[in-house]
Design a protein around this motif. Structure first.
Motif, PDB file in Angstrom:
ATOM      1  N   ASP A 166       0.816  -1.208   0.000  1.00  0.00           N
ATOM      2  CA  ASP A 166       0.000   0.000   0.000  1.00  0.00           C
ATOM      3  C   ASP A 166       0.854   1.264   0.000  1.00  0.00           C
ATOM      4  N   THR A 197      -7.257   4.441  -7.583  1.00  0.00           N
ATOM      5  CA  THR A 197      -8.410   4.414  -6.679  1.00  0.00           C
ATOM      6  C   THR A 197      -8.070   3.814  -5.316  1.00  0.00           C
ATOM      7  N   LYS A 198      -6.792   3.693  -5.024  1.00  0.00           N
ATOM      8  CA  LYS A 198      -6.357   3.041  -3.795  1.00  0.00           C
ATOM      9  C   LYS A 198      -5.713   4.049  -2.855  1.00  0.00           C
ATOM     10  N   GLU A 247      -5.914   0.790 -11.058  1.00  0.00           N
ATOM     11  CA  GLU A 247      -5.998   0.106  -9.766  1.00  0.00           C
ATOM     12  C   GLU A 247      -5.407   0.960  -8.652  1.00  0.00           C
ATOM     13  N   SER A 260      -3.122   5.202  -0.262  1.00  0.00           N
ATOM     14  CA  SER A 260      -1.745   4.767  -0.050  1.00  0.00           C
ATOM     15  C   SER A 260      -1.186   5.327   1.251  1.00  0.00           C
ATOM     16  N   ASN A 307      -3.867  11.090  -1.329  1.00  0.00           N
ATOM     17  CA  ASN A 307      -5.165  10.429  -1.184  1.00  0.00           C
ATOM     18  C   ASN A 307      -6.310  11.440  -1.249  1.00  0.00           C
TER      19      ASN A 307
END
Length: 253
Positions: free
Chosen positions: A109, A236-237, A233, A239, A178
């Motif tokens: 992450d 949209t994550k 991917e 971190s 983010n």
């Protein structure tokens, strides 16, 4: 780090460093309060970091302000004079060289993994596929990036001698990028540019440019930005950065 104040400067892309500094400020303040100080009217401070830009000074501002308040009590109200030295650590410096060559795993992450492994590999491969460079030239390029775990940091400090670790914390810091996730989802190209600027700011641009030359370097980062924009991917994550914060005091034998 990349100096100046342009789009790829460290000063414009050091939001991760800013978050790390903010997260460790309490430990820094606590460490200063734990110091046994006597009366002093001239205080010298050395900043042995390798940063560039405003964050270099913000940390020192914190140190000076905390020391000023502490010494005001000790000195009976007399205002001390502060002298600050800013110096990049060099490989000949024993304290710095003790940390060289240490490797550890990067969590899935962490945006660092995407920046320095996945996207870099893809951009290099694009240059190979386009016939701009040969595979051997791609494979010969290396980034001297080292991420330590707590055990390695402890061993490195102990190997220096003369330092005692008072406190060590492994901090998990939310990536400031983010907060821009919805903006990036609507405009992936802006995410690609932001990621390309970020990796260039971390002194990587100078290394790539010295290796490829200016024209091919520009092409490389264009490919890098495209690869980042297409990485839906990770886009949209949420971190995180992992940072080891250490408070160590000088021990005189």
């Amino acid at each position: 780090m990349q100096g100046g104040d342009g789009d790829v400067s460290f000063d414009k892309n050091s939001f991760g460093a800013a978050a790390a500094i903010a997260s460790s400020e309490q430990m820094l303040t606590s460490a200063i309060h734990s110091m046994e100080l006597t009366q002093g009217v001239h205080i010298q401070i050395a900043n042995l970091g390798i940063g560039d830009g405003g964050h270099t000074f913000s940390m020192v501002d914190t140190v000076v302000e905390v020391l000023r308040r502490k010494l005001a009590v000790i000195n009976g109200g007399t205002e001390p004079e502060f002298e600050v030295y800013f110096s990049d650590l060099r490989l000949s410096n024993r304290f710095f060289s003790s940390f060289s060559g240490l490797e550890s795993q990067v969590s899935d992450d962490s945006r660092l993994k995407l920046i320095f492994t996945t996207l870099m590999d893809q951009a290099w491969q694009d240059l190979v596929d386009e016939g701009s460079i040969e595979e051997d030239r791609r494979d010969a390029f290396n980034i001297p990036l080292y991420l330590r775990n707590t055990e390695e940091v402890t061993a490195a400090i102990e190997s220096c001698g003369g330092f005692k670790i008072e406190k060590m914390e492994l901090l998990k810091i939310a990536d400031p990028m983010n907060a821009r996730q919805q903006e990036f989802i609507k405009d992936p190209d802006s995410y690609g540019r932001a990621m390309a600027n970020l990796v260039q700011a971390a002194q990587i641009k100078r290394k790539v440019e010295a290796y490829l030359g200016p024209d091919l370097t520009n092409t490389f980062y264009e490919r890098y930005a495209v690869r980042a924009a297409n990485n839906k991917e990770f886009l949209t994550k949420n971190s995180f950065y992992s940072m080891i914060a250490v408070s160590a005091i000088r021990v005189w034998y």
